[in-house]
Design an enzyme around this catalytic site. Structure first.
Site: not given
Ligand code: NAD
Ligand code: WQD
Length: 336
Positions: A11, A31, A33, A80, A124-126, A148, A152, A196
């Site tokens: 994504y 990737d 995939l 990523f 991640s902010a997490t 998770y 990070k 999720n």
């Molecule tokens: P995503 O799952 O869409 O993209 C991750 C990509 O990595 C996918 O294309 C997947 O096929 C590939 N991948 C997974 N395991 C692999 C492996 N072992 N080898 C090669 N490729 C692999 O996720 P995203 O939302 O684009 O997130 C990208 C990065 O950003 C991740 O590291 C995620 O933890 C981090 N991140 C995402 C969010 C979010 O909310 N989307 C927030 C904070 C951080």
């Molecule tokens: C946002 C708000 C929920 C779904 C997560 C990961 C974080 C990061 C980003 C990777 C919250 C509420 C949600 C639903 C709802 N990912 N909600 N109904 O939890 O802030 O962050 O994604 O690094 O690590 O934890 O994002 O989109 O799940 O939730 O009411 O069906 O929406 O309670 O307040 P979150 P979220």
């Protein structure tokens, strides 16, 4: 620059490819995939100069990494690739440590072998955990509450130690809540199964795939009782990576940046914005709080602006409208 993008078919990665190619960087994606589709590569090529290189492979496969590094010889890596579902991470911790932590070590080792000294990492902010104060700045204590989040934080430490020991550069980007889609409506987020995250769930209700959004708690200490988050448009996030690649050229050691807007929105505000964008009512039901959720969080993103010259430009309407355009044009994601 020559930029190797692990997880580039995902994504956030896919949107970043468009921005990198738009700035005339040479880009190769590695990737496996596991959570993405090869169609993404075709769509990125259609939006750009068509010069994207793609290798299907796993970051845990040292030989595959060496082959790619040796032939492509990147100036920088954007890393990523990883697993990102908080709930799954609690059930399969070893799998999360293996992919996210061991995978990161493998990427750094392979970089060392070809003298590549710059890595931009998806954190991640997490990693902050329960807020001690808000907005979170980069000096806020880190105390992640999920496996998770710990993968990070550990990866951040590993990259930082590597950068300090080797004279390399590690840019650690702590993303807040990425949402939205490319303006072409050809790239976006399509989670497998029940989403999720809030925005994909709302989008699936809007196209009729789900009946109603469950609001996880409306009794938080926030203005309307629902949780507040700092949502960031994925194109702004993608551009933060281009800024980081440029910044890394003149930096040494590890540097951490929050990537958010600084503007929090509640669940109800997100629903209202989406209703405006799609012109339909989004049915909601109030459900119990979700375990592990915090009431509110937002970024202090001023450091990224001061040091990298990056700031978010898209507003809430852009986030909702682009998500709706993507979801309605691709209700089954890349299978359409
Ligand atoms: P995503 O799952 O869409 O993209 C991750 C990509 O990595 C996918 O294309 C997947 O096929 C590939 N991948 C997974 N395991 C692999 C492996 N072992 N080898 C090669 N490729 C692999 O996720 P995203 O939302 O684009 O997130 C990208 C990065 O950003 C991740 O590291 C995620 O933890 C981090 N991140 C995402 C969010 C979010 O909310 N989307 C927030 C904070 C951080
Ligand atoms: C946002 C708000 C929920 C779904 C997560 C990961 C974080 C990061 C980003 C990777 C919250 C509420 C949600 C639903 C709802 N990912 N909600 N109904 O939890 O802030 O962050 O994604 O690094 O690590 O934890 O994002 O989109 O799940 O939730 O009411 O069906 O929406 O309670 O307040 P979150 P979220």
């Amino acid at each position: 620059m020559r930029v190797l993008v692990t997880g580039g078919a995902g994504y956030i990665g896919s949107h970043t490819l468009v921005e990198l190619l738009g700035q005339a960087h040479d880009v190769l994606v590695l990737d496996n995939l596991e959570n993405s589709s090869p169609v993404v590569i075709d769509r990125v090529n259609a939006l750009t100069n068509g010069n994207l290189e793609f290798v299907e492979g796993d970051i845990r496969d040292d030989a595959a990494l060496d082959t790619v590094m040796d032939s492509f010889r990147p100036d920088a890596v954007i890393h990523f690739a990883g697993l990102k579902a908080v709930g799954d991470s609690m059930e399969q911790p070893l799998s999360y440590y293996d992919t996210n932590v061991r995978g990161t070590i493998g990427v750094l080792r392979a970089m060392d072998k070809v003298g590549c000294t710059r890595i931009i990492f998806s954190s991640s902010a997490t990693v902050y955990g329960e807020p001690v104060y808000l907005p979170y700045d980069e000096a806020h204590p880190t105390n992640p509450t999920s496996v998770y989040g710990r993968t990070k934080l550990v990866s951040e430490h590993i990259i930082s130690d590597w950068a300090n020991a080797s004279g390399g550069t590690g840019i650690l980007l702590r993303y807040f809540n990425p949402v939205g889609a490319h303006a072409s409506a050809t790239l976006g987020e399509h989670p497998d199964g029940v989403p999720n995250n809030l925005m994909p769930f709302i989008a699936q209700v809007a196209v009729g795939k789900r009946k109603a959004l469950s609001i996880f708690g409306d009794d938080y200490e926030t203005p309307d009782g629902t949780g507040q988050r700092d949502y960031i448009h994925v194109v702004d996030l993608a551009r933060a990576h281009v800024a980081a690649v440029n910044f890394a050229q003149g930096a040494k050691g590890a540097k951490t940046f929050n990537i958010g807007t600084g503007q929090p929105y509640s669940v109800r505000e997100m629903v209202a914005a989406f209703e405006t964008a799609c012109g339909k009512d989004i049915p909601v039901v109030v459900a119990p709080r979700r375990a592990g959720d915090i009431a509110a969080m937002q970024a202090d993103a001023s450091l990224a602006k001061a040091e990298m010259g990056w700031a978010a430009e898209h507003d809430l309407n852009d986030m909702a409208a682009s998500t709706w355009a993507w979801q309605s044009a691709n209700p089954n994601g890349y299978e359409d």
